[in-house]
Structures are given as structure tokens and as C-alpha cells.
Enzyme design. Structure first.
Site, short mmCIF file in Angstrom:
data_model
loop_
_atom_site.label_atom_id
_atom_site.label_comp_id
_atom_site.label_asym_id
_atom_site.label_seq_id
_atom_site.Cartn_x
_atom_site.Cartn_y
_atom_site.Cartn_z
CD GLU A 1 -62.37 -24.10 -34.84
OE1 GLU A 1 -61.36 -23.30 -35.05
OE2 GLU A 1 -62.70 -24.39 -35.95
CB CYS B 1 -72.16 -20.78 -37.35
SG CYS B 1 -72.04 -21.84 -37.90
CB CYS C 1 -69.21 -33.81 -36.77
SG CYS C 1 -70.60 -34.45 -38.06
CB CYS D 1 -70.06 -34.66 -44.71
SG CYS D 1 -71.75 -35.06 -44.20
CB CYS E 1 -68.11 -31.37 -43.90
SG CYS E 1 -67.95 -30.57 -42.94
CB CYS F 1 -69.79 -23.48 -44.96
SG CYS F 1 -70.97 -24.61 -45.27
#
Length: 409
Positions: free
Chosen positions: A129, A142, A149, A153, A156, A387
Site C-alpha cells: 500500500e 508515503c 515487515c 512494533c 503498528c 500512520c
């Protein structure tokens, strides 16, 4: 009301105007992309299809102009390139854009695109995305660097999608090119249907490597893509308007400053190792004292080239005034800006956003200590484009596929 276009369904795809480019194409099977190659790489590609040495510099200049100034994705539109050479290029290489399978438009104008790429060892096509945020006088893109990933985290959403593979330079840069296509941001280009045409200037003015993935775990590919994006004779994004965000891969931070020379952002989020070990688990490998030492030594660091520290505001977790005082003390001596990010919720998250009054008290204390501390306005929450909310549906790469990819099979 947000708007969603399912571009996987041909009936819902916007129809380009006559003579306009569609940004929805995908590279043909078996044809490597010229997108993302530097000039030396383009020269080698031309050499491979028989272009004489004495013509290479001229032909590289032509390709560079058409790809990055005019933004074409069809060799036949390269008007000053001989037809025979255009045919040879089309037979051997691709300059097509990534496949756009979904576009969502937020009530606040934020756009989120779902892009699909070839498997490249992942077992099946993969998806990422990319988000465009329009603001007064500028527009920020962005960009993602990985499919999934590794960092997990806990605040996130992207961290809940395990790593599939790194994105290649053409896939990273392709996100920028599609955005400029979609927004009508290439000069002299025919306007695609549904594009936003700028009244003046350009719409993609800033790029932040803050999408899916940890860019410093894909250093070489990110470096190559950003070098092309910042070249003054092409896309021509200023390095002062390119920001790379890392969760703290300490050994790569000096290398980033020396070789990329872009603005640096640190995904901080905590003022103690104990809490950061939970929120940003890479802290167990590279604790705060090592991370901040690398920041203090970042090449080119000055009041004019400050490091941005990102701090997500989590209710009852890291948002006390004692945390604010500790943050100021922790960053003492580092030219810095501190972005306070109201937590953006996602399904299954264990956290809540801090109360707005508390965020403002936190910001006031940091500001009084001499640090710029803007509160980031949440954008695109209604389409999960804010975010920490990005996530695609690509699955983890199988071990055998990963080994084949690393072996270059």
C-alpha cells in the site's frame, strides 16, 4: 464518505482520455524493467540490444527524459527515438507501471493505493500500500520499501504482517511514478481520467519512506530508487524533501547519511529501554543509548537539517508529563523536531489514543523546552491510510522460495 474503486474489476477502472496513459499496466513476464536503473544501468541495457557505444550517452539522455520528465510508460510515445530502437526496447524491456488493484479516497482527500507486483520468488504476486496526503502548498507520498515487515512494533498494524520480500528499485520508484500519473503531475502529459490536475506547481512535492517495511533492511534498493527520484534532470525531488524513517537499525544510520544524504526520521515512541523493548522490539538489539549516539553523529546534522523523532501517543503508556520531560532530556544536544502522532486504531490493537488535552499538554512542555513539537493531524483514518495502519494481504514467503530468491534463481 470515502470512495473505493476496485481496479481489479475492469468495469470499474477509470477510462483514460484519448491518447492518455493508463497507470494500471503491469510489466510483461520475463522482461526486466528499465525503471529504477541509473544512467550506467540504462547504458548497459542499451548495449545489450546492440546500441553502438558512440550513441549510448545520447540514447540514455533520451530515455531518462521520457521516463522521468515526461513520465511515459509506452516506448511508442518516445517521439525522438527511432522506431526500430523503440521496437527493440519493447521486445527486451518493460517500462510499465505497477498494477493498481484498488484506490480509496478519504473524506479528507487522502488517497490510498493497493499495488500488485510479480512474485519474484514469493510464490505468488504480492501487494503493498502507498498513501498520498494532500496539504496546503504541498503533497506528501508515503512509500513502502518491503512487502510486510520483520519488526513487529506492537502499536503498528503493518507489523502484524510478516515479511514476504524486499521491493526492488523499480517497484519503489514505480509508486512515485504512478502517483504522479494518477494526480496529473507530469508536465505535458495527457490527463488521465479521474486525475487531479494541479493549478500550479506539482502535487507530489515530498516523499517519506514511512510505508510498509523497514527501509534500512532494504538499503541498496532504497538507495538506488531515491537516487533516481532525486536526480535533478528527472523526477527532481530535493533530498531535503525526502525523509527516510527507521525504527533504529543503528549500523545503517551513518551509511544512510553518507550515501543517501536524505532527511532522517527515527521511530522512537518511548523514553526508556524497558518500554521501547515492548513497543519497538528492535530496541533489544540496538538500545536507546546506541541509537541516540548514531543520531548525534548523523552526517550533515545541523539546525537546518534536523532529525525528526516520531512519537505515537498511547493513552496511559507513554503520554505522561514525566515522559515529556524525559524525552526532552533524552534528546538534549540533538537538532531535532518531535512529531507527536495521535495513535491510529486498527482491529485487534491493545492500545488507545491519548486524550487530546493530554497530547496538547505534552506538546506544550516539549515546545517550552525549545523543540518544535507539532501534533500530526490524523489523515485517512476512514480508509486505514493513517500512520501505522497500512497492511496488505500478501502472505509470508516460504523458506524454499526465500532461499531461491537469495540465490538469484
Amino acid at each position: 464518505m470515502s470512495v473505493t474503486l476496485d481496479l481489479a474489476d475492469p468495469a470499474s477502472r477509470p477510462r483514460p482520455a484519448a491518447g492518455a496513459l493508463s497507470p494500471l499496466g503491469a510489466a510483461g513476464p520475463g522482461r526486466p524493467s528499465l525503471i529504477g536503473l541509473d544512467r550506467e544501468g540504462l547504458a548497459e541495457a542499451l548495449r545489450e540490444i546492440g546500441v553502438p557505444e558512440k550513441q549510448l550517452r545520447m540514447r540514455v539522455g533520451q530515455l531518462w527524459h521520457w521516463l522521468y520528465v515526461r513520465g511515459v510508460s509506452d516506448f511508442d510515445r518516445m517521439a525522438n527515438v527511432a522506431k526500430d530502437l523503440r521496437t527493440r526496447l519493447a521486445d527486451a524491456y518493460s517500462i510499465a507501471r505497477p498494477e493498481m488493484v484498488d484506490e480509496q479516497i478519504s473524506v479528507d482527500g487522502t488517497r490510498k493505493w493497493l499495488f500488485r507486483f510479480d512474485a519474484k520468488g514469493a510464490g505468488r504476486p504480492v501487494e503493498i500500500e502507498t498513501v498520498y496526503i494532500p496539504e496546503e502548498g504541498r503533497g506528501t507520498l508515503c512509500v513502502s520499501s518491503q512487502v510486510g515487515c520483520t519488526l513487529t512494533c506492537t502499536f503498528c498494524h503493518t507489523g502484524t504482517q510478516r515479511l514476504v520480500r524486499n521491493l526492488t528499485p523499480d517497484e519503489i520508484l514505480g509508486q512515485v511514478l504512478v502517483a504522479r500519473d494518477r494526480l496529473g503531475d507530469f508536465p505535458d502529459a495527457a490527463t488521465p481520467a479521474g486525475a487531479i490536475v494541479p493549478s500550479e506547481g506539482r502535487l507530489v512535492t515530498n516523499v517519506v519512506m514511512m510505508g510498509m517495511g523497514e527501509p534500512l533492511y532494504n538499503f541498496d534498493n532504497v538507495k538506488q530508487a531515491l537516487a533516481v527520484a532525486s536526480d535533478g534532470e528527472g523526477v527532481s525531488l530535493s533530498k531535503r524533501r525526502i525523509t527516510l524513517s527507521t525504527s533504529g537499525v543503528v549500523p545503517m544510520i551513518p551509511k544512510t547519511g553518507a550515501e543517501m544524504n536524505v532527511m532522517l526520521a527515527i521511530s522512537l515512541h518511548a523514553v526508556t529501554d524497558e518500554l521501547r523493548d515492548v513497543l519497538v522490539p528492535i530496541n533489544k538489539k540496538y538500545p536507546l543509548d546506541e541509537l541516540l549516539a548514531a543520531c548525534r553523529a548523523y552526517p550533515g546534522l545541523s539546525n537546518a537539517r534536523r532529525i525528526t523523532f516520531e512519537y505515537v501517543m498511547l493513552k496511559g503508556v507513554n503520554d505522561s508529563l514525566a515522559d515529556a520531560r524525559a524525552l526532552v532530556k533524552l534528546l538534549r544536544g540533538i537538532p531535532a523536531k518531535i512529531n507527536l502522532i495521535p495513535f491510529n486504531p486498527w482491529p485487534g490493537s491493545p492500545y488507545e489514543c491519548s486524550d487530546w488535552d493530554q497530547i496538547e499538554r505534552f506538546a506544550d512542555l516539549v515546545n517550552e523546552a525549545g523543540y518544535a513539537s507539532p501534533i500530526r493531524t490524523p489523515r485517512g483514518r476512514d480508509i486505514f491510510a493513517a500512520c501505522g495502519q497500512l497492511k496488505s494481504e500478501s502472505e509470508r514467503m516460504k523458506k524454499t522460495d526465500r532461499q531461491a530468491l537469495e540465490a538469484g534463481v
